[in-house]
Design an enzyme around this catalytic site. Structure first.
Site, short mmCIF file in Angstrom:
data_model
loop_
_atom_site.label_atom_id
_atom_site.label_comp_id
_atom_site.label_asym_id
_atom_site.label_seq_id
_atom_site.Cartn_x
_atom_site.Cartn_y
_atom_site.Cartn_z
N SER A 91 46.78 41.04 47.46
CA SER A 91 45.74 41.09 48.50
C SER A 91 44.75 39.94 48.33
CB SER A 91 45.00 42.44 48.44
OG SER A 91 44.50 42.66 47.13
N HIS A 92 44.71 39.32 47.15
CA HIS A 92 43.76 38.23 46.89
C HIS A 92 44.44 36.86 46.80
CE1 HIS A 92 41.29 41.68 45.85
NE2 HIS A 92 40.24 40.90 45.81
N ASP B 233 41.94 46.01 49.52
CA ASP B 233 43.00 47.02 49.63
C ASP B 233 42.69 48.00 50.76
OD1 ASP B 233 44.56 45.91 47.64
OD2 ASP B 233 43.48 46.94 46.05
P1 NDP Z 1 43.12 48.30 40.13
O1 NDP Z 1 42.48 49.64 40.23
O2 NDP Z 1 44.39 48.07 40.84
O3 NDP Z 1 43.40 47.96 38.60
C1 NDP Z 1 42.33 47.90 37.68
C2 NDP Z 1 42.84 47.48 36.31
O4 NDP Z 1 43.54 48.57 35.71
C3 NDP Z 1 43.82 46.32 36.36
O5 NDP Z 1 43.59 45.47 35.27
C4 NDP Z 1 45.18 47.00 36.26
O6 NDP Z 1 46.08 46.09 35.68
C5 NDP Z 1 44.87 48.17 35.38
N1 NDP Z 1 45.70 49.34 35.64
C6 NDP Z 1 46.08 49.84 36.83
N2 NDP Z 1 46.81 50.95 36.67
C7 NDP Z 1 46.88 51.16 35.33
C8 NDP Z 1 47.50 52.17 34.52
N3 NDP Z 1 48.19 53.14 35.06
N4 NDP Z 1 47.37 52.07 33.19
C9 NDP Z 1 46.67 51.06 32.63
N5 NDP Z 1 46.09 50.07 33.33
C10 NDP Z 1 46.18 50.14 34.67
O7 NDP Z 1 42.09 47.15 40.53
P2 NDP Z 1 40.88 47.21 41.58
O8 NDP Z 1 41.43 47.77 42.84
O9 NDP Z 1 39.72 47.86 40.99
O10 NDP Z 1 40.58 45.66 41.77
C11 NDP Z 1 41.54 44.82 42.42
C12 NDP Z 1 41.21 43.36 42.20
O11 NDP Z 1 40.15 42.95 43.03
C13 NDP Z 1 40.79 42.95 40.79
O12 NDP Z 1 41.61 41.84 40.41
C14 NDP Z 1 39.35 42.55 40.91
O13 NDP Z 1 38.98 41.52 40.02
C15 NDP Z 1 39.31 42.06 42.35
N6 NDP Z 1 37.96 42.12 42.96
C16 NDP Z 1 37.29 40.94 43.21
C17 NDP Z 1 36.05 40.96 43.80
C18 NDP Z 1 35.29 39.70 44.01
O14 NDP Z 1 34.20 39.74 44.54
N7 NDP Z 1 35.76 38.56 43.59
C19 NDP Z 1 35.43 42.23 44.23
C20 NDP Z 1 36.19 43.39 43.86
C21 NDP Z 1 37.43 43.33 43.28
P3 NDP Z 1 47.67 46.16 35.78
O15 NDP Z 1 48.02 46.87 37.04
O16 NDP Z 1 48.06 44.74 35.76
O17 NDP Z 1 48.09 46.90 34.56
#
Ligand code: NDP
Length: 337
Positions: free
Chosen positions: A49-50, A190
């Site tokens: 998405s990014h 998302d």
């Molecule tokens: P997610 O909820 O998808 O994931 C959060 C973190 O948890 C990730 O590092 C993910 O890594 C990890 N994770 C997910 N599922 C599991 C699991 N079952 N067990 C262990 N680890 C897990 O992310 P968000 O929706 O909160 O954020 C999405 C993205 O948006 C991020 O990259 C964030 O930096 C970005 N963002 C940027 C903003 C900006 O202003 N620039 C603003 C808000 C968000 P993995 O799935 O790789 O294991």
């Protein structure tokens, strides 16, 4: 490779496409290299998405005059462990790339150092801010505030941005541990994707026009009121990021970030802070063993995984198979070149 609905691009092709969009939008060689590499890494690891989907948003931020495509960031060491950046109204990642070597040298010298950046925009995943520091053997914590969209626990009006944070640390014999997460229950992009694809969110992630929690992405986009993750605990983390990000860096508070509206822009100006620590200077010679031990306790523990390791699976898959891009998105991107 192309079929009726999708085109498959290699990661190098992703980068070249991104670079051509940035150059067409007026960016110079250095800035477009940093940003195109960011898009390549995002399509490689996620969240998609990014990645390429953000290129129209980047291009619009320049054409509307909201962000500066030819930013010439300034970096200044203001204390032995403090490096301040001014992004010249460009993208944070360009300032951070310029500051990285000096920050690493300061951390090696002092054991701990921080980089703050104001007058800059941040779009995209934070993991690419902290990851390079962990690859250099450091522990890193990064935050950025954004536009007020997240309501405090029990509130009815947004105060915090979706304020993401990222943590990274070296892991012996393997890729560093790198995770990043928004302070909202679901990242804004998302929610937009779910609305565009016409399906509900897996759990209530924002308020509807009656102030009630809802899974309907369109209702949430209408109120622009997202719920924090983990109720009051997520709201407290969002508070921390507002202070560590905007207040410490001298960036724009999320509640004061309405100026983008006049430009019709979707990106956001905020404040960033990146704290880096050299574990070798903290006196625990077994630091790496501790990291390994914690990871070992997680792995093989039912379905648990080390946070952030999902991206390593995405990486292996996209490196082998490339990235599928819809015909609609390809058409949109070709118009930008
Ligand atoms: P997610 O909820 O998808 O994931 C959060 C973190 O948890 C990730 O590092 C993910 O890594 C990890 N994770 C997910 N599922 C599991 C699991 N079952 N067990 C262990 N680890 C897990 O992310 P968000 O929706 O909160 O954020 C999405 C993205 O948006 C991020 O990259 C964030 O930096 C970005 N963002 C940027 C903003 C900006 O202003 N620039 C603003 C808000 C968000 P993995 O799935 O790789 O294991």
């Amino acid at each position: 490779m192309t079929d009726n609905a999708t085109t498959t691009l290699s990661l190098d092709e992703v980068k070249e496409l991104a670079r051509s969009v940035f150059v067409a939008a007026g960016m110079g060689e250095q800035g477009s290299e940093v940003m195109a590499e960011l898009v390549r890494m995002t399509e490689r690891d996620g969240p998609r998405s990014h990645g390429l989907r953000m290129l129209p948003v980047y291009a619009q931020s320049f054409s509307s005059g909201y962000a500066n495509p030819t930013a010439d960031p300034r970096i200044e060491r203001v204390a032995p462990g403090v490096l301040r950046g001014d992004g010249d109204n460009g993208y944070y990642q360009i300032t951070a790339a310029k500051a990285r070597d000096e920050l690493i040298a300061m951390v090696r010298e002092n054991g701990i150092a921080a980089f703050t950046c104001a007058n800059c925009h941040h779009l995209g995943a934070l993991r690419f801010d902290t990851g390079p520091l962990a690859e250099a053997g450091l522990v890193a914590l990064g935050v950025v505030n954004s536009l007020s969209m997240v309501v405090p626990q029990g509130g009815i009006r947004p105060v915090f941005g979706t304020n993401p944070m990222s943590f990274a640390c070296p892991r012996p014999g393997a890729e560093p541990v790198v995770w990043d997460q928004a302070s909202s229950m679901v990242a804004l992009m998302d929610i937009r994707m779910a609305a565009a694809e016409g399906h509900d969110l897996p759990r209530p992630a924002g308020l509807d026009p009656d102030g009630q929690p809802t899974q309907d992405p369109s209702a949430i986009l209408e109120t622009r009121s997202l719920l924090p993750f983990g109720e009051h605990k997520g709201a407290a983390i969002a508070f921390l990021i507002e202070i560590l990000g905007a207040a410490l860096a001298g960036g724009t508070l999320s509640v004061d970030n309405a100026s983008r509206e006049a430009h019709g822009a979707l990106n956001i100006k905020g404040g960033n802070t990146l704290i880096a620590i050299d574990p070798a200077r903290f006196g625990n010679a077994a630091f790496e063993d501790y990291v390994q031990r914690v990871c070992a306790e997680i792995e093989g523990n039912g379905n648990a995984r080390v946070p952030g390791d999902g991206r390593l699976q995405n990486r292996a898959a996209t490196q082998a198979d490339g990235v599928r891009v819809t015909a609609d998105l390809m058409a949109q991107l070709r118009e930008l070149v």
